[in-house]
Write an enzyme that holds these catalytic residues in place. Sequence first.
Site, short mmCIF file in Angstrom:
data_model
loop_
_atom_site.label_atom_id
_atom_site.label_comp_id
_atom_site.label_asym_id
_atom_site.label_seq_id
_atom_site.Cartn_x
_atom_site.Cartn_y
_atom_site.Cartn_z
N ILE A 1 0.61 -0.84 -0.21
CA ILE A 1 -0.27 -0.15 -0.12
C ILE A 1 1.16 1.32 0.06
CG2 ILE A 1 -2.10 -0.92 1.65
CD1 ILE A 1 -0.85 0.45 3.45
N ALA A 2 2.51 0.91 -0.30
CA ALA A 2 3.20 2.36 -0.23
C ALA A 2 2.97 2.76 -1.80
CB ALA A 2 4.44 2.05 0.43
N ARG A 3 3.84 2.82 -2.52
CA ARG A 3 4.17 3.55 -4.11
C ARG A 3 4.34 1.88 -4.76
NH1 ARG A 3 1.43 6.95 -2.08
NH2 ARG A 3 1.90 9.25 -2.50
N GLU A 63 1.39 3.07 -12.35
CA GLU A 63 0.00 3.13 -12.37
C GLU A 63 -0.88 5.19 -13.34
OE1 GLU A 63 0.08 3.20 -7.86
OE2 GLU A 63 -0.76 5.48 -8.03
N HIS A 83 -5.29 2.16 -6.14
CA HIS A 83 -4.78 3.19 -5.11
C HIS A 83 -5.69 4.31 -4.30
CE1 HIS A 83 -0.89 6.58 -5.41
NE2 HIS A 83 -1.78 6.17 -3.67
C1 DGY Z 1 -0.71 10.13 -0.19
O1 DGY Z 1 -1.62 10.16 0.33
O2 DGY Z 1 0.25 9.15 -0.25
C2 DGY Z 1 -1.87 8.63 -1.18
O3 DGY Z 1 -1.00 7.66 -1.60
C3 DGY Z 1 -2.63 8.85 -1.65
O4 DGY Z 1 -2.57 9.62 -2.86
#
Ligand code: DGY
Length: 328
Positions: free
Chosen positions: A238-240, A269, A287
Site C-alpha cells: 500500500i506504499a507506492r 499506474e 490506489h
Molecule cells: C497518499 O496520500 O500518498 C496516498 O497514496 C494517496 O495518494
Amino acid sequence: MSKPRILIPRAIFPEIIEKLAAHFDVETNQADEAWSPAEFAKHLAGKQGVFTTGSERVDAALLAACPGLKICANMAVGFNNFDVAAMTAAGVLGTNAPGVLDETTADFGFALLMATARRISESEHWLRAGKWDRWRYDLFASPDVHGSTLGIIGMGRIGRGIAKRGAHGFGMRVIYHNRTQLDAATEAECKARYVSKEELLRTADHVVLVVPYSPQSHHTIGAAELALMKPTATLVNIARGGIVDDAALAQALRDKRIAAAGLDVFEGEPQVNPALLTVPNVVLTPHIASASIPTRMAMANLAADNLIGFLVHGKPLTPLNPEVIAKA
Ligand code: DGY
C-alpha cells in the site's frame, strides 16, 4: 487588490473549490479532462499556486514554464510527484498532507491483507463464474491471519497503525524493519520487534509494505527478496508503485514462490503490468487506501489550508521545503 490566481487541475469536492474561491481567483478542471504535461503547464502559467492531487509531476521543466508559481500543495502524504530539489532551487514551496489519513490507510492495509491471505477476491471471482457446485474440505483453504507473524516494512504512522491492528486485534506477532528503530515505548505500544529486512522476509507469514518511495527504496522487493519469503506467505503493497518489482512479483505468484499478493499501487499506474492481470492469487485495487470520504475531505482541506496559509498569511501548515518560506 486582485486575488492570487491558483489552478486546481483535477476534479475535487465542490466545497473545497468554494473555500478556495473565497481567497483566490480559481481555475478548475471539474470535467476532469486528462491534461498532458504540456497542457498542465499551459494552464498553470500565470498562477501563483496549484492544488495537486499527487499525480501531477512538478519538475524543473514545469517550473521553468511557470516562473510566477509560489506553491504546490499536494493532497497526498506521498510527494514523489514533486522534484523537491528543483522546487527549492526555483523558490517554490511544496506541501503535503500528513497525519490525516493514517488510520483510514491502516484500515485498508489490513482489509487488503485479509482479502489476500483469506483468498476473498479469488473465491468471489470463482463463485461469480458459476463454478461452485458443492462444498469441499479444502475449498479456498488458506493460511490464518490471527496468531500468525506480521512483518511490516516501513514503521511510520501508517505502519504503526497496522501493527496495532495486528497485535491487539488479531493476536499477531509483529516484527518490523525501518530505517531507524523505534523507541522502546512505541515498540511496546505496537507490540513490535525490530528485525533485519532479511529476517523479516524469511520469518513473516504476511508482509506489508508502507515505505515512502525514493530512489533508495526503489524495488525494495524484487526477485531476490521474494525468494527469501515463505511459499505460504502473502505480500501487501500500500506504499507506492516502484517499491515492488511488479514483473518479478507476477513471476513469483505464477511460480507459487509466494502464496498471494495484495496491491493497491503499481509501477507506472494507472497502467498495471499485464502479467499481474493473468494470475489469480493477487488482489488488485486502484490506489484507494486513503479513500474514505471523511479522509479524502480532510486531505483536500489540508491542501487548501496550505494554499491559504502560505499565499494569504505567509504560513503554510505542512511545508516540505520550509527554507523557501523566508525567501518568498
Ligand atoms: C497518499 O496520500 O500518498 C496516498 O497514496 C494517496 O495518494
